[in-house]
Each structure stands twice: as structure tokens, then as C-alpha cells.
Design a protein around this motif. Structure first.
Motif, PDB file in Angstrom:
ATOM      1  N   ARG A  29      21.070   2.422 101.654  1.00  0.00           N
ATOM      2  CA  ARG A  29      21.172   2.050 100.245  1.00  0.00           C
ATOM      3  C   ARG A  29      21.463   3.273  99.387  1.00  0.00           C
ATOM      4  O   ARG A  29      22.256   3.226  98.454  1.00  0.00           O
ATOM      5  N   ARG A  30      20.811   4.402  99.704  1.00  0.00           N
ATOM      6  CA  ARG A  30      21.053   5.623  98.947  1.00  0.00           C
ATOM      7  C   ARG A  30      22.468   6.137  99.145  1.00  0.00           C
ATOM      8  O   ARG A  30      23.071   6.703  98.237  1.00  0.00           O
ATOM      9  N   GLN A  31      23.012   5.958 100.330  1.00  0.00           N
ATOM     10  CA  GLN A  31      24.365   6.417 100.592  1.00  0.00           C
ATOM     11  C   GLN A  31      25.386   5.559  99.864  1.00  0.00           C
ATOM     12  O   GLN A  31      26.446   6.043  99.481  1.00  0.00           O
ATOM     13  N   GLN A  32      25.089   4.288  99.650  1.00  0.00           N
ATOM     14  CA  GLN A  32      26.019   3.393  98.990  1.00  0.00           C
ATOM     15  C   GLN A  32      25.993   3.526  97.479  1.00  0.00           C
ATOM     16  O   GLN A  32      26.953   3.180  96.813  1.00  0.00           O
TER      17      GLN A  32
END
Length: 80
Positions: A29-32
């Protein structure tokens, strides 16, 4: 092994797997998410002219304290 120990071991394995999946989903989620949390994203969203004008018209003591505080916050932000 006793049945209760086997059940406890299986429960602990399931909990570990659930935690691993939760961490993996948070990482994905953080990467997206768009990287709008950087300092330039914050600075670009501020009304620059108004802030600079107000800073220039502040008394010297207040202005120096404000600049010192902003510098310390930037140092803390970059350090951690």
C-alpha cells in the motif's frame, strides 16, 4: 505432542502468517501511494508569496525565532 500443544502451535503459525500478510499488504500500500509526503510536496502546496511577505514584516526577534525553529524542525525531519 499432546493435542493441545499441536493446536497451540498451529494457532501460533496462523497468527505469524496473518501478521506477515498484514505487513506485506501495508508495504504494498505504501509503495502504491504517491510520494507526496516529501518536503517539496509540502512546500509547493503553501502560498509562498503571502508567507514570505508576512515573514519579512515580522519583528526581528520573532523572525529569528521562527527561522531557528524551522531550521531545527528541518534538522529533526532529516535526521529521523
Amino acid at each position: 505432542m499432546h493435542p493441545s500443544l499441536q493446536e497451540e502451535q498451529k494457532l501460533l503459525q496462523l497468527k505469524a502468517e496473518a501478521l506477515r500478510l498484514k505487513l506485506l499488504s501495508n508495504q504494498m500500500r505504501r509503495q502504491q501511494e504517491p510520494s507526496g509526503h516529501d518536503i517539496w510536496g509540502i512546500v509547493s502546496s503553501l502560498p509562498k508569496a503571502g508567507l514570505l511577505w508576512r515573514l519579512a514584516n515580522m519583528p526581528h526577534k520573532v523572525r529569528n525565532k521562527f527561522i531557528l525553529g524551522a531550521g531545527l524542525l528541518a534538522l529533526l525531519y532529516l535526521r529521523f
